[in-house]
Design a protein around this motif. Structure first.
Motif, PDB file in Angstrom:
ATOM      1  N   VAL A 110       0.870  -1.176   0.000  1.00  0.00           N
ATOM      2  CA  VAL A 110       0.000   0.000   0.000  1.00  0.00           C
ATOM      3  C   VAL A 110       0.905   1.224   0.000  1.00  0.00           C
ATOM      4  O   VAL A 110       1.744   1.396   0.884  1.00  0.00           O
ATOM      5  N   MET A 111       0.747   2.051  -1.022  1.00  0.00           N
ATOM      6  CA  MET A 111       1.526   3.285  -1.124  1.00  0.00           C
ATOM      7  C   MET A 111       0.649   4.439  -0.642  1.00  0.00           C
ATOM      8  O   MET A 111      -0.468   4.621  -1.130  1.00  0.00           O
ATOM      9  N   THR A 112       1.152   5.180   0.318  1.00  0.00           N
ATOM     10  CA  THR A 112       0.445   6.354   0.820  1.00  0.00           C
ATOM     11  C   THR A 112       1.211   7.590   0.382  1.00  0.00           C
ATOM     12  O   THR A 112       2.363   7.793   0.778  1.00  0.00           O
ATOM     13  N   VAL A 113       0.591   8.397  -0.458  1.00  0.00           N
ATOM     14  CA  VAL A 113       1.198   9.648  -0.917  1.00  0.00           C
ATOM     15  C   VAL A 113       0.622  10.767  -0.062  1.00  0.00           C
ATOM     16  O   VAL A 113      -0.592  10.904   0.063  1.00  0.00           O
ATOM     17  N   THR A 114       1.516  11.547   0.530  1.00  0.00           N
ATOM     18  CA  THR A 114       1.110  12.620   1.439  1.00  0.00           C
ATOM     19  C   THR A 114       1.573  13.960   0.890  1.00  0.00           C
ATOM     20  O   THR A 114       2.727  14.102   0.486  1.00  0.00           O
ATOM     21  N   LEU A 115       0.672  14.930   0.865  1.00  0.00           N
ATOM     22  CA  LEU A 115       0.993  16.290   0.446  1.00  0.00           C
ATOM     23  C   LEU A 115       1.063  17.162   1.691  1.00  0.00           C
ATOM     24  O   LEU A 115       0.138  17.168   2.506  1.00  0.00           O
ATOM     25  N   ASN A 116       2.170  17.874   1.842  1.00  0.00           N
ATOM     26  CA  ASN A 116       2.382  18.744   3.004  1.00  0.00           C
ATOM     27  C   ASN A 116       2.535  20.187   2.550  1.00  0.00           C
ATOM     28  O   ASN A 116       3.185  20.458   1.540  1.00  0.00           O
ATOM     29  N   TYR A 117       1.964  21.086   3.325  1.00  0.00           N
ATOM     30  CA  TYR A 117       2.131  22.517   3.102  1.00  0.00           C
ATOM     31  C   TYR A 117       2.896  23.087   4.286  1.00  0.00           C
ATOM     32  O   TYR A 117       2.383  23.100   5.407  1.00  0.00           O
ATOM     33  N   ARG A 118       4.116  23.503   4.030  1.00  0.00           N
ATOM     34  CA  ARG A 118       4.998  24.033   5.074  1.00  0.00           C
ATOM     35  C   ARG A 118       5.081  23.095   6.275  1.00  0.00           C
ATOM     36  O   ARG A 118       4.979  23.508   7.429  1.00  0.00           O
ATOM     37  N   GLY A 119       5.214  21.795   5.988  1.00  0.00           N
ATOM     38  CA  GLY A 119       5.390  20.801   7.034  1.00  0.00           C
ATOM     39  C   GLY A 119       4.105  20.249   7.629  1.00  0.00           C
ATOM     40  O   GLY A 119       4.136  19.325   8.424  1.00  0.00           O
ATOM     41  N   ARG A 120       2.964  20.794   7.249  1.00  0.00           N
ATOM     42  CA  ARG A 120       1.681  20.332   7.781  1.00  0.00           C
ATOM     43  C   ARG A 120       0.962  19.529   6.703  1.00  0.00           C
ATOM     44  O   ARG A 120       0.801  19.983   5.583  1.00  0.00           O
ATOM     45  N   GLU A 121       0.519  18.314   7.065  1.00  0.00           N
ATOM     46  CA  GLU A 121      -0.165  17.461   6.097  1.00  0.00           C
ATOM     47  C   GLU A 121      -1.518  18.054   5.724  1.00  0.00           C
ATOM     48  O   GLU A 121      -2.311  18.404   6.580  1.00  0.00           O
ATOM     49  N   VAL A 122      -1.761  18.177   4.418  1.00  0.00           N
ATOM     50  CA  VAL A 122      -3.042  18.730   3.963  1.00  0.00           C
ATOM     51  C   VAL A 122      -3.900  17.693   3.244  1.00  0.00           C
ATOM     52  O   VAL A 122      -5.125  17.752   3.311  1.00  0.00           O
ATOM     53  N   LYS A 123      -3.276  16.749   2.556  1.00  0.00           N
ATOM     54  CA  LYS A 123      -4.025  15.712   1.839  1.00  0.00           C
ATOM     55  C   LYS A 123      -3.187  14.454   1.766  1.00  0.00           C
ATOM     56  O   LYS A 123      -1.962  14.511   1.795  1.00  0.00           O
ATOM     57  N   SER A 124      -3.861  13.314   1.651  1.00  0.00           N
ATOM     58  CA  SER A 124      -3.148  12.055   1.449  1.00  0.00           C
ATOM     59  C   SER A 124      -4.003  11.139   0.590  1.00  0.00           C
ATOM     60  O   SER A 124      -5.214  11.315   0.469  1.00  0.00           O
ATOM     61  N   LEU A 125      -3.330  10.169  -0.009  1.00  0.00           N
ATOM     62  CA  LEU A 125      -3.977   9.254  -0.923  1.00  0.00           C
ATOM     63  C   LEU A 125      -3.335   7.886  -0.767  1.00  0.00           C
ATOM     64  O   LEU A 125      -2.110   7.786  -0.715  1.00  0.00           O
TER      65      LEU A 125
END
Length: 126
Positions: free
Chosen positions: A100-115
Motif C-alpha cells: 500500500v503506497m500512501t502519498v502525502t501532500l504537506n504545506y509548510r510541514g503540515r499534512e493537507v491531503k493524502s492518498l
C-alpha cells in the motif's frame, strides 16, 4: 402632497442598510468559498501529480523539483505491506509483493491531503 415622517425614514434607511449588509456578507462568503475551492483543487492536482510520479518511479525515489515545482509544498510516498486481504489471496508471488503506497501532500510541514493506493513492488524495494 403627503410627507414622510421621521419614523418612516428611519425604518426605510434601516431596511436599506440591512439589505446592503446582507448582500455584502453574501458576496464575501462567496469569495471565501471560491478561494477555498481553488486551494482544494490546486492541492488535489498537486497530489495527483505526485502520485503519478511515484507510481512510475522506483519505490524509494525522491520527487524532483522539476516534476513538482510548487513552493511551500512537499510530497512523499510511504509503503507498507497490504493487509486485510482475503485468506485465499497471497500477498506475494515470486519476487513481487503487494504494498500500500500512501502519498502525502504537506504545506509548510503540515499534512493537507493524502492518498492510498495498492502497488505491486519487488520485495527488496520494501
Amino acid at each position: 402632497m403627503r410627507k414622510f415622517t421621521l419614523i418612516e425614514v428611519v425604518i426605510a434607511l434601516t431596511l436599506l442598510v440591512g439589505g446592503v449588509l446582507a448582500a455584502t456578507q453574501m458576496m464575501s462568503m462567496g469569495s471565501n468559498r471560491c478561494a477555498r475551492s481553488e486551494t482544494e483543487w490546486n492541492e488535489q492536482h498537486m497530489l495527483s501529480q505526485a502520485a503519478e510520479y511515484f507510481l512510475l518511479a522506483e519505490p524509494r525515489a525522491d520527487l524532483p523539483e522539476r516534476f513538482f515545482p510548487f513552493p511551500d509544498y512537499t510530497a512523499r510516498a510511504d509503503y507498507r505491506l497490504a493487509d486485510r486481504l482475503p485468506p485465499e489471496v497471497k500477498n506475494e508471488r515470486g519476487e513481487w509483493q503487494l504494498a500500500v503506497m500512501t502519498v502525502t501532500l504537506n504545506y509548510r510541514g503540515r499534512e493537507v491531503k493524502s492518498l492510498e493506493m495498492n502497488r505491486i513492488v519487488r520485495k527488496k524495494d520494501l
